[in-house]
Motif scaffolding. Structure first.
Motif, PDB file in Angstrom:
ATOM      1  N   THR A 140       0.824  -1.220   0.000  1.00 50.56           N
ATOM      2  CA  THR A 140       0.000   0.000   0.000  1.00 50.56           C
ATOM      3  C   THR A 140       0.856   1.268   0.000  1.00 50.56           C
ATOM      4  O   THR A 140       0.721   2.131   0.866  1.00 50.56           O
ATOM      5  CB  THR A 140      -0.980   0.024   1.193  1.00 50.56           C
ATOM      6  N   LEU A 141       1.721   1.358  -0.969  1.00 53.24           N
ATOM      7  CA  LEU A 141       2.619   2.506  -1.083  1.00 53.24           C
ATOM      8  C   LEU A 141       1.983   3.617  -1.908  1.00 53.24           C
ATOM      9  O   LEU A 141       1.104   3.352  -2.735  1.00 53.24           O
ATOM     10  CB  LEU A 141       3.925   2.071  -1.764  1.00 53.24           C
ATOM     11  N   PRO A 142       2.422   4.867  -1.740  1.00 51.67           N
ATOM     12  CA  PRO A 142       2.023   5.937  -2.656  1.00 51.67           C
ATOM     13  C   PRO A 142       2.486   5.584  -4.087  1.00 51.67           C
ATOM     14  O   PRO A 142       3.387   4.763  -4.268  1.00 51.67           O
ATOM     15  CB  PRO A 142       2.763   7.168  -2.122  1.00 51.67           C
ATOM     16  N   ARG A 143       1.879   6.222  -5.076  1.00 48.92           N
ATOM     17  CA  ARG A 143       2.107   5.831  -6.463  1.00 48.92           C
ATOM     18  C   ARG A 143       3.584   5.901  -6.878  1.00 48.92           C
ATOM     19  O   ARG A 143       4.088   5.008  -7.553  1.00 48.92           O
ATOM     20  CB  ARG A 143       1.243   6.679  -7.408  1.00 48.92           C
ATOM     21  N   GLN A 144       4.297   6.976  -6.470  1.00 50.20           N
ATOM     22  CA  GLN A 144       5.708   7.089  -6.860  1.00 50.20           C
ATOM     23  C   GLN A 144       6.537   5.988  -6.205  1.00 50.20           C
ATOM     24  O   GLN A 144       7.422   5.396  -6.849  1.00 50.20           O
ATOM     25  CB  GLN A 144       6.281   8.454  -6.469  1.00 50.20           C
ATOM     26  N   VAL A 196       3.400  11.653 -16.644  1.00 55.82           N
ATOM     27  CA  VAL A 196       1.993  11.296 -16.463  1.00 55.82           C
ATOM     28  C   VAL A 196       1.741  10.856 -15.030  1.00 55.82           C
ATOM     29  O   VAL A 196       0.740  11.230 -14.407  1.00 55.82           O
ATOM     30  CB  VAL A 196       1.593  10.180 -17.448  1.00 55.82           C
ATOM     31  N   LEU A 197       2.658  10.047 -14.477  1.00 55.61           N
ATOM     32  CA  LEU A 197       2.514   9.556 -13.115  1.00 55.61           C
ATOM     33  C   LEU A 197       2.389  10.701 -12.119  1.00 55.61           C
ATOM     34  O   LEU A 197       1.584  10.656 -11.181  1.00 55.61           O
ATOM     35  CB  LEU A 197       3.714   8.676 -12.756  1.00 55.61           C
ATOM     36  N   MET A 198       3.184  11.744 -12.303  1.00 56.24           N
ATOM     37  CA  MET A 198       3.174  12.860 -11.367  1.00 56.24           C
ATOM     38  C   MET A 198       1.871  13.650 -11.411  1.00 56.24           C
ATOM     39  O   MET A 198       1.547  14.385 -10.486  1.00 56.24           O
ATOM     40  CB  MET A 198       4.366  13.794 -11.652  1.00 56.24           C
ATOM     41  N   ARG A 203      -5.449   7.859  -5.770  1.00 54.86           N
ATOM     42  CA  ARG A 203      -6.699   7.155  -6.078  1.00 54.86           C
ATOM     43  C   ARG A 203      -6.790   6.836  -7.560  1.00 54.86           C
ATOM     44  O   ARG A 203      -7.165   5.716  -7.942  1.00 54.86           O
ATOM     45  CB  ARG A 203      -7.890   8.009  -5.643  1.00 54.86           C
ATOM     46  N   GLN A 204      -6.446   7.789  -8.404  1.00 54.11           N
ATOM     47  CA  GLN A 204      -6.447   7.551  -9.844  1.00 54.11           C
ATOM     48  C   GLN A 204      -5.428   6.481 -10.225  1.00 54.11           C
ATOM     49  O   GLN A 204      -5.686   5.637 -11.085  1.00 54.11           O
ATOM     50  CB  GLN A 204      -6.137   8.854 -10.592  1.00 54.11           C
TER      51      GLN A 204
END
Length: 231
Positions: A140-144, A196-198, A203-204
């Protein structure tokens, strides 16, 4: 194609390796497919890891690396090939299950087991990124951090795999020009995908990741079942 696959993986964290393998499978001789794909993915994941290095969760790397060494060693010594269709169905079903059900609590502590199993399978199947992504997802890490940590784990796995294929006698020399070109295009795709990731929020990102996992898993199951039925 390397640009597109790296863009997809950098922006969503998964998918590019399977896409690239599917395209290469129609162009490459079977004996060269997995080794060459592995080196290309090594380059792509390495540059992604470098770009996202400040977000990597290094605490999970050691256990995964230890398991990967054992998994690659076992996979490289197995004389009988696993049936690729069965592996495809198995990985696809496991990842689908993980998307629609909360990953079990023990998975977040199973870095060594994940490294062993995925590294063993990658010697026969090639693209086990979705399998490893499920482990990273359980953290459950943040996207980066998700993308960066996944990139480091896959860099380790592909490095070990490439070294093992070289030790077993595969000649990478004839493919060197193609490999370098694909890695260069992959780096460009990684840079674009990071932008794009940034722009996504967490949630997205989770929604995009789950969608990518479902599509990839469904394709793996379809390909595996089609192969078994045709045989």
């Amino acid at each position: 194609m390397s640009l597109a696959s790296s863009f997809i993986t950098a922006s969503m964290g998964i998918g590019g390796g399977v896409l690239l393998l599917a395209v290469m499978a129609s162009l490459f001789p079977p004996l060269a497919l997995i080794p060459v794909h592995g080196v290309i993915q090594l380059g792509s994941n390495f540059f992604r890891a470098v770009l996202m290095r400040t977000h990597v969760q290094w605490r999970v790397v050691a256990a995964f690396a230890a398991g990967s060494v054992l998994g690659v060693a076992i996979g490289g010594s197995v004389a009988v090939r696993l049936e690729p269709a069965v592996v495809q169905i198995g990985i696809g079903a496991f990842v689908l299950w993980s998307v629609f059900r909360k990953p079990p609590a023990w998975l977040a502590k199973a870095g060594g087991l994940t490294g062993l199993a995925s590294s063993f399978l990658t010697m026969f199947f090639g693209a086990t990124g979705p399998f490893v992504a499920n482990y990273v997802k359980s953290l459950t890490l943040p996207r980066q951090a998700h993308v960066g940590t996944h990139a480091v784990l896959m860099t380790i796995q592909h490095s070990l795999k490439s070294l093992t294929f070289g030790f077993l006698g595969f000649a990478f020399g004839p493919w060197a020009g193609f490999i370098l070109l694909m890695i260069a295009m992959g780096f460009l795709g990684t840079v674009l995908g990071k932008r794009v990731l940034m722009r996504l929020d967490d949630r997205q990102f989770r929604r995009a990741l789950n969608l990518a996992l479902v599509l990839i898993s469904a394709r793996l199951i379809w390909l595996g079942a089609s192969t078994l039925l045709a045989g």
